[in-house]
Scaffold this motif. Sequence first.
Motif, mmCIF file in Angstrom:
data_model
loop_
_atom_site.group_PDB
_atom_site.id
_atom_site.type_symbol
_atom_site.label_atom_id
_atom_site.label_comp_id
_atom_site.label_asym_id
_atom_site.label_seq_id
_atom_site.Cartn_x
_atom_site.Cartn_y
_atom_site.Cartn_z
ATOM 1 N N GLU A 246 0.863 -1.177 0.000
ATOM 2 C CA GLU A 246 0.000 0.000 0.000
ATOM 3 C C GLU A 246 0.909 1.239 0.000
ATOM 4 O OE1 GLU A 246 -1.923 2.478 -0.535
ATOM 5 O OE2 GLU A 246 -3.601 1.195 0.056
ATOM 6 N N PRO A 247 1.160 1.852 -1.169
ATOM 7 C CA PRO A 247 2.101 2.975 -1.235
ATOM 8 C C PRO A 247 1.686 4.163 -0.376
ATOM 9 C CG PRO A 247 1.519 2.201 -3.432
ATOM 10 C CD PRO A 247 0.599 1.517 -2.482
ATOM 11 N N ARG A 248 0.374 4.252 -0.083
ATOM 12 C CA ARG A 248 -0.117 5.374 0.726
ATOM 13 C C ARG A 248 0.604 5.443 2.076
ATOM 14 N NH1 ARG A 248 -4.736 8.483 0.490
ATOM 15 N NH2 ARG A 248 -5.368 7.365 -1.353
ATOM 16 N N ALA A 249 0.957 4.262 2.610
ATOM 17 C CA ALA A 249 1.637 4.250 3.916
ATOM 18 C C ALA A 249 2.967 4.991 3.816
ATOM 19 C CB ALA A 249 1.863 2.816 4.375
ATOM 20 N N ALA A 250 3.669 4.778 2.697
ATOM 21 C CA ALA A 250 4.954 5.465 2.504
ATOM 22 C C ALA A 250 4.727 6.969 2.381
ATOM 23 C CB ALA A 250 5.655 4.931 1.258
ATOM 24 N N MET A 251 3.675 7.326 1.664
ATOM 25 C CA MET A 251 3.357 8.749 1.453
ATOM 26 C C MET A 251 2.978 9.414 2.787
ATOM 27 S SD MET A 251 0.347 10.076 -1.048
ATOM 28 C CE MET A 251 -0.968 9.685 0.097
ATOM 29 N N ALA A 252 2.037 8.780 3.487
ATOM 30 C CA ALA A 252 1.491 9.402 4.694
ATOM 31 C C ALA A 252 2.556 9.601 5.769
ATOM 32 C CB ALA A 252 0.349 8.542 5.237
ATOM 33 N N LYS A 253 3.521 8.704 5.837
ATOM 34 C CA LYS A 253 4.533 8.786 6.905
ATOM 35 C C LYS A 253 5.893 9.271 6.403
ATOM 36 C CE LYS A 253 3.635 4.516 8.510
ATOM 37 N NZ LYS A 253 3.818 3.321 9.326
ATOM 38 N N ASP A 254 5.958 9.689 5.139
ATOM 39 C CA ASP A 254 7.242 10.169 4.604
ATOM 40 C C ASP A 254 8.341 9.102 4.729
ATOM 41 O OD1 ASP A 254 6.907 13.494 4.454
ATOM 42 O OD2 ASP A 254 8.747 12.645 3.598
ATOM 43 N N LEU A 255 7.978 7.862 4.401
ATOM 44 C CA LEU A 255 8.947 6.760 4.542
ATOM 45 C C LEU A 255 9.856 6.688 3.323
ATOM 46 C CD1 LEU A 255 6.576 3.900 5.778
ATOM 47 C CD2 LEU A 255 7.972 5.445 7.158
ATOM 48 N N SER A 256 11.040 6.169 3.522
ATOM 49 C CA SER A 256 11.943 5.861 2.407
ATOM 50 C C SER A 256 12.135 4.353 2.340
ATOM 51 C CB SER A 256 13.315 6.510 2.621
ATOM 52 O OG SER A 256 13.171 7.894 2.779
ATOM 53 N N VAL A 257 11.896 3.787 1.165
ATOM 54 C CA VAL A 257 12.214 2.378 0.927
ATOM 55 C C VAL A 257 13.456 2.367 0.045
ATOM 56 C CG1 VAL A 257 11.442 0.177 -0.021
ATOM 57 C CG2 VAL A 257 9.803 1.706 1.094
ATOM 58 N N LEU A 258 14.526 1.828 0.591
ATOM 59 C CA LEU A 258 15.837 1.910 -0.071
ATOM 60 C C LEU A 258 16.295 0.507 -0.453
ATOM 61 C CD1 LEU A 258 17.073 4.104 2.834
ATOM 62 C CD2 LEU A 258 16.931 4.990 0.515
ATOM 63 N N GLY A 259 16.622 0.307 -1.715
ATOM 64 C CA GLY A 259 17.197 -0.973 -2.119
ATOM 65 C C GLY A 259 18.709 -0.898 -2.019
ATOM 66 N N MET A 260 19.319 -2.034 -1.874
ATOM 67 C CA MET A 260 20.789 -2.025 -1.951
ATOM 68 C C MET A 260 21.320 -3.385 -2.407
ATOM 69 S SD MET A 260 23.060 -2.548 1.376
ATOM 70 C CE MET A 260 24.150 -3.560 0.390
ATOM 71 N N SER A 261 22.381 -3.320 -3.203
ATOM 72 C CA SER A 261 23.090 -4.540 -3.608
ATOM 73 C C SER A 261 24.580 -4.280 -3.483
ATOM 74 C CB SER A 261 22.751 -4.912 -5.046
ATOM 75 O OG SER A 261 23.664 -5.901 -5.477
ATOM 76 N N LEU A 262 25.243 -5.194 -2.826
ATOM 77 C CA LEU A 262 26.693 -5.049 -2.641
ATOM 78 C C LEU A 262 27.420 -4.992 -3.988
ATOM 79 C CD1 LEU A 262 28.270 -4.836 -0.004
ATOM 80 C CD2 LEU A 262 28.674 -7.286 -0.115
ATOM 81 N N TYR A 263 26.798 -5.593 -5.025
ATOM 82 C CA TYR A 263 27.451 -5.607 -6.343
ATOM 83 C C TYR A 263 27.538 -4.214 -6.959
ATOM 84 C CZ TYR A 263 27.505 -10.580 -6.156
ATOM 85 O OH TYR A 263 27.765 -11.864 -5.759
ATOM 86 N N ASN A 264 26.721 -3.287 -6.484
ATOM 87 C CA ASN A 264 26.745 -1.935 -7.049
ATOM 88 C C ASN A 264 27.799 -1.056 -6.391
ATOM 89 O OD1 ASN A 264 24.518 -2.605 -8.585
ATOM 90 N ND2 ASN A 264 23.071 -1.928 -7.016
ATOM 91 N N VAL A 265 28.427 -1.542 -5.349
ATOM 92 C CA VAL A 265 29.279 -0.672 -4.531
ATOM 93 C C VAL A 265 30.678 -0.597 -5.149
ATOM 94 C CG1 VAL A 265 30.149 -0.258 -2.209
ATOM 95 C CG2 VAL A 265 27.984 -1.452 -2.517
#
Length: 335
Positions: A246-265
């Motif tokens: 539910e993307p609204r939860a991210a919007m309403a609370k100003d959340l950040s969903v961050l992906g990460m992969s060690l291969y990109n570092v």
Amino acid sequence: MRAVRVRSAGGPEVLRVEEAPDPVPGPGEVLVRVRAAGVNPVEVYLRAGTHHRTPPLPWTPGSDGAGEVEAVGPGVRGVSPGDRVYTGGSLTGTYAERCLCREDQVHPLPARLSFAQGAAVHVPYATAFRALHRKARLRAGEVLLVHGATGGVGIAAVQAGRAAGAVVVGTGGTEEGRRLVLAEGADFALDHRDPGHLDEAVRLAGRPPDVILENLADVNLAEDLRAAAPFGRIVVVGSRGSITIEPRAAMAKDLSVLGMSLYNVPAEEIAALHAEIGKGLEAGILRPVVRLELPLEEAPRAHALVMEPGALGKIVLVPNPARSSRGRAEGARAR
Ligand code: NAP
């Protein structure tokens, strides 16, 4: 030398020990006599052919290992034969008696760590450090939820979170796993199979999590969004499928969903991460937990086990058990 060689993608049985030529270090390269090699889930995906990268065949898996420097190529100044090192990446693969690394891929192994523990450092600790410090920017006093705290990355994140002064809640699927999570520094340990565990985490910590390190996003991301504190950061480290959120939860609370992969570092950032991790290892603040040491020939069993529930730290492969990582028996936990 003996080395695991994969000749075609497939099940664990494609991991076979063969005789392979001894590698010779070229300019800027280091030859490591491998005493222990860490087993990570990514090697299972690569072996099975389900990862987005496809290694050239025949392929020797493994980025994580520990042992002694046996020889160095021209231009190597930072390490010498006989040095104890752990590897963070390898040019030829660590599931072998010897492996080649670039000089920047070898790091000093503090005397207090066994080789098996050294083999449990790179992917777990670099991932946890980058997730918590570079991506989520975890601050002292914040509540950190380590969702899946009993495996390699999770235990590293619990120790790193505690060292950063966070209130740490870790989850595990077994009683023994949750005891381990508490022993490694979590303030609270909960069962991620219990549907009420996130509400319980908020109750125990006194407020919702500011940072969530998520090891199984395809199961948990929707609930993470519901449970996170306003301005929270959720770092997706592991995911094995898709999920409806539910993307609204991210919007309403100003959340950040961050992906990460060690291969990109980039290599410079990996080196900086290992400089920080090295200090924690040296000080005993970071203590890799090894659940099981298996001979190289049992790589298929190691790959089957690493995908099963009931994690309790790392599984490592030992090329020469008689001379291995301070001779720990199978099932012993190196702490
Ligand atoms: P691991 O040692 O096999 O540990 C797996 C962890 O997932 C265990 O703590 C396990 O707990 C937990 N888990 C199982 N079911 C769960 C659930 N429903 N909710 C939350 N956690 C659950 O693997 P690892 O090396 O720590 O890696 C963890 C994940 O991150 C893997 O998917 C791996 O591929 C990925 N990874 C990604 C990166 C990256 O760069 N993005 C780097 C390293 C690892 P129990 O066994 O106690 O149930």
